[in-house]
Write an enzyme that holds these catalytic residues in place. Sequence first.
Site, mmCIF file in Angstrom:
data_model
loop_
_atom_site.group_PDB
_atom_site.id
_atom_site.type_symbol
_atom_site.label_atom_id
_atom_site.label_comp_id
_atom_site.label_asym_id
_atom_site.label_seq_id
_atom_site.Cartn_x
_atom_site.Cartn_y
_atom_site.Cartn_z
ATOM 1 N N HIS A 257 128.725 46.097 -33.901
ATOM 2 C CA HIS A 257 129.416 44.829 -33.661
ATOM 3 C C HIS A 257 129.427 43.978 -34.926
ATOM 4 C CE1 HIS A 257 129.541 45.037 -29.128
ATOM 5 N NE2 HIS A 257 128.832 46.092 -29.461
ATOM 6 N N ASP B 258 131.587 37.438 -29.288
ATOM 7 C CA ASP B 258 131.504 38.813 -28.836
ATOM 8 C C ASP B 258 131.404 38.809 -27.312
ATOM 9 O OD1 ASP B 258 131.198 41.548 -28.936
ATOM 10 O OD2 ASP B 258 129.693 41.482 -30.521
#
Length: 259
Positions: free
Chosen positions: A19, A114
């Site tokens: 990520h 996110d």
Amino acid sequence: MENREKLHVAMFPWLAYGHLMPFLEVATFLARKGHRVSFISTPKNLQKLPANLPPSITLVELPLPRVHGLPDSVESTSDMPYNMVPYLKKAFDLLEPAVVEFLANSDVDWMIQDFMSFWLPQKTSRLGVKSALFSIFNASSLVFVGPPSLLVDGQVRAKTAEDLTVVPEWVTYPTKVAFRLHEVMNEEDFLDSESNMSVFERGGKLVQGCEIVAVRACSEFEAEPLSLLKKLYGDPWFRRGFCCPRIKDATKETRDGVS
Ligand SMILES: *[C@@H]1O[C@H](CO)[C@@H](O)[C@H](O)[C@H]1NC(C)=O
Ligand SMILES: *[C@@H]1O[C@H](CO)[C@@H](O)[C@H](O)[C@H]1NC(C)=O
């Protein structure tokens, strides 16, 4: 572009290299366009990022709150066995006051988040900061996860691991995208329970709370999933913003492995 159109964008990826790196790619892209970026993560994760970042990217270091069950040295999924993820999520959620304090004392225009920080859109909107969700998952995967209305407020996306091994009924095109049983067998993370919020519910809340959803996908590969996703998310939640992975980066990622 004139100066007043330059933005200050904050980014807050989940604590995993799969990520952090795509988020950093977006940060670099925005910096090259002349925007300022505040990249928020924990000390150890920030130390591991490449050293030669553009000067308009500022690293914002927030210490990871300690939680019972999570060893002191752990700051990302790559530091620990997979079954500890729920504890990392707990620690991540405890970052909330520090992130909010940073935003309150800054001139951030947009917060790119996110799929984990479900608590953040509500806070950003109070501070006059706009929220965008950047999904490192492709459109087919997001379609599999489902419409936000089915994921939030006590809805149950999956009662058992088996529920996640079939293509859901809302999928209107031929596909085999679903989990294999062994991938979700011991995954309390995916199942809704009294005590933990599943990743699906987190995602649903974020899609609802964000003004823009940007998906790491492109229409050449995923025309049908992208158009179905638009329907599932509905306007105004899904306002374009497709990020094509560059070939070079895609190969690098496969080599390094994605966590
Ligand atoms: C998540 O829920 C399960 C089952 O209810 C529980 O055993 C586990 O400790 C919970 N995990 C966390 C991090 O709260
Ligand atoms: C989307 O991601 C899923 C899960 O990683 C993968 O199985 C699928 O092949 C991907 N689809 C495309 C078109 O990239």
